[in-house]
Design an enzyme around this catalytic site. Sequence first.
Site, PDB file in Angstrom:
ATOM      1  N   HIS A 132       0.796  -1.234   0.000  1.00 24.65           N
ATOM      2  CA  HIS A 132       0.000   0.000   0.000  1.00 24.65           C
ATOM      3  C   HIS A 132       0.831   1.288   0.000  1.00 24.65           C
ATOM      4  O   HIS A 132       0.527   2.240   0.718  1.00 24.65           O
ATOM      5  CB  HIS A 132      -0.968  -0.007   1.184  1.00 24.65           C
ATOM      6  CG  HIS A 132      -2.023  -1.073   1.095  1.00 24.65           C
ATOM      7  ND1 HIS A 132      -2.524  -1.550  -0.099  1.00 24.65           N
ATOM      8  CD2 HIS A 132      -2.681  -1.782   2.076  1.00 24.65           C
ATOM      9  CE1 HIS A 132      -3.430  -2.480   0.134  1.00 24.65           C
ATOM     10  NE2 HIS A 132      -3.540  -2.647   1.431  1.00 24.65           N
ATOM     11  N   HIS A 206      -9.636   1.851   0.541  1.00 26.98           N
ATOM     12  CA  HIS A 206      -9.541   0.690   1.424  1.00 26.98           C
ATOM     13  C   HIS A 206     -10.640   0.703   2.498  1.00 26.98           C
ATOM     14  O   HIS A 206     -10.355   0.475   3.677  1.00 26.98           O
ATOM     15  CB  HIS A 206      -8.151   0.638   2.060  1.00 26.98           C
ATOM     16  CG  HIS A 206      -7.707  -0.729   2.438  1.00 26.98           C
ATOM     17  ND1 HIS A 206      -8.427  -1.543   3.278  1.00 26.98           N
ATOM     18  CD2 HIS A 206      -6.620  -1.442   2.069  1.00 26.98           C
ATOM     19  CE1 HIS A 206      -7.777  -2.685   3.429  1.00 26.98           C
ATOM     20  NE2 HIS A 206      -6.684  -2.662   2.703  1.00 26.98           N
ATOM     21  N   GLU A 347     -11.364  -3.600  -2.811  1.00 28.18           N
ATOM     22  CA  GLU A 347     -10.350  -2.647  -3.251  1.00 28.18           C
ATOM     23  C   GLU A 347     -10.192  -2.776  -4.766  1.00 28.18           C
ATOM     24  O   GLU A 347      -9.558  -3.694  -5.256  1.00 28.18           O
ATOM     25  CB  GLU A 347      -9.021  -2.944  -2.551  1.00 28.18           C
ATOM     26  CG  GLU A 347      -9.096  -2.866  -1.041  1.00 28.18           C
ATOM     27  CD  GLU A 347      -8.054  -3.741  -0.351  1.00 28.18           C
ATOM     28  OE1 GLU A 347      -6.855  -3.547  -0.590  1.00 28.18           O
ATOM     29  OE2 GLU A 347      -8.437  -4.641   0.423  1.00 28.18           O
TER      30      GLU A 347
HETATM   31  C1  GLA Z   1      -5.064  -5.525   1.750  1.00 27.91           C
HETATM   32  C2  GLA Z   1      -4.095  -6.633   1.774  1.00 27.91           C
HETATM   33  C3  GLA Z   1      -4.258  -7.391   3.060  1.00 27.91           C
HETATM   34  C4  GLA Z   1      -4.046  -6.468   4.243  1.00 27.91           C
HETATM   35  C5  GLA Z   1      -4.955  -5.289   4.133  1.00 27.91           C
HETATM   36  C6  GLA Z   1      -4.644  -4.262   5.191  1.00 27.91           C
HETATM   37  O1  GLA Z   1      -6.349  -5.991   1.692  1.00 27.91           O
HETATM   38  O2  GLA Z   1      -4.230  -7.499   0.682  1.00 27.91           O
HETATM   39  O3  GLA Z   1      -3.360  -8.446   3.108  1.00 27.91           O
HETATM   40  O4  GLA Z   1      -2.725  -6.046   4.278  1.00 27.91           O
HETATM   41  O5  GLA Z   1      -4.835  -4.686   2.882  1.00 27.91           O
HETATM   42  O6  GLA Z   1      -4.540  -4.806   6.458  1.00 27.91           O
END
Ligand code: GLA
Length: 382
Positions: A132, A206, A347
Amino acid sequence: MRQPPHVLSGLGLSLIITTLSAQAAGLSAEHKAFGKTNDGTPVEQYILRNSHGLQATVITYGGILQSLMVPGKDGKSEDIVLGFDDVQGYQSGTAYFGATIGRYGNRLANGAFELDGRHYQVPKNDGPNSLHGGPLGFDKRVWKAQPTKSKDSVGVTLTYLSVDGEMGFPGNLKTEVTYSLTENNELRIDYKASTDKPTVLNLTNHSYFNLAGAGNGDVLKQVATLYASQYTPVNATLIPTGELAPVANTPMDFTQPTAIGKNIKADHPQLKFAESKQGGFDFNWVLDAKGDVNKLAADVSDPQSGRRLQLYTSEPGVQFYTGNFLDGTVKGKAGKIYPHWGAFTLETQHYPDSPNQPNFPSTRLDPGKTYTQSVVLKFSAR
Ligand code: GLA
């Protein structure tokens, strides 16, 4: 003397009608302070409302969707996104609740990629990988905000300039994210970005949804349809293997309405990569809509409250993640505890690790080109 509307010229009349219809639409927006970051930077909140009881609050810290009030079939509104009541919650939080993610949503293997023969190293903040956008991604920045309005929506446009080299990524990158709410019970998120050097980019939102209300138990009985006949399988550190695999005959098959909990504990290695003890979903689904924002990408509903979320996106993929890392230790809004599997995310994205995956659609952005993405979240109750 002011003339009554009926004797105004054609143009004047149409102006009045436009104004009236905008008012009749029942949309409203307000903005006010939402506290300060630890270093004293003021954070604002923008509250968008329609006449059907939908209310979205966006804060300038992290470009975060901080709250989303949606009525159920009994008319009772619940806040269906996880989050915090103050900036400090978000500053110390590690779960990316509601955040705008950049520059690179999801993982980059070993925090590295190559572009035009040059090697770029970005911080590793998820085991051996980068997640991220690194430890100080877009979710930890204060954005500038401007209210927006159109005939059928009210919104807020957030902007952020990420400088050349920030978190290891090349190019000065200007990003614009517009949240807007309509009378059709749609929350839209529109993204735009441009760069002055070739770079890679994968933006997303997110939000963690629980259609029964954030903190009201887990989401295992909520029913999801993902219009995706393939997904991108991963290795043990959640980096795609590069393959597009059929979902058929796997727990990843959500092509028919399926309770999220139905197969979550199934004995399947992918589910254990996502959550080693009990299993979970944390994968990128390859959407059949292939970037057509008019085609349904996902449809999730809560049989009990009747709340339903329909997702449309211009992106080729969606990360469906079931809050596997939530462990009941985080206290969220109104002191509520968010349990394991207490939410799901949708997402919208290009596939994880695309810069290192020659077979995936490109995430490259060149100077002179504009990155765009549109997402529509449509809410109803039945
Ligand atoms: C995304 C990732 C997960 C986790 C979340 C945040 O969904 O794929 O593995 O890291 O973000 O916690």
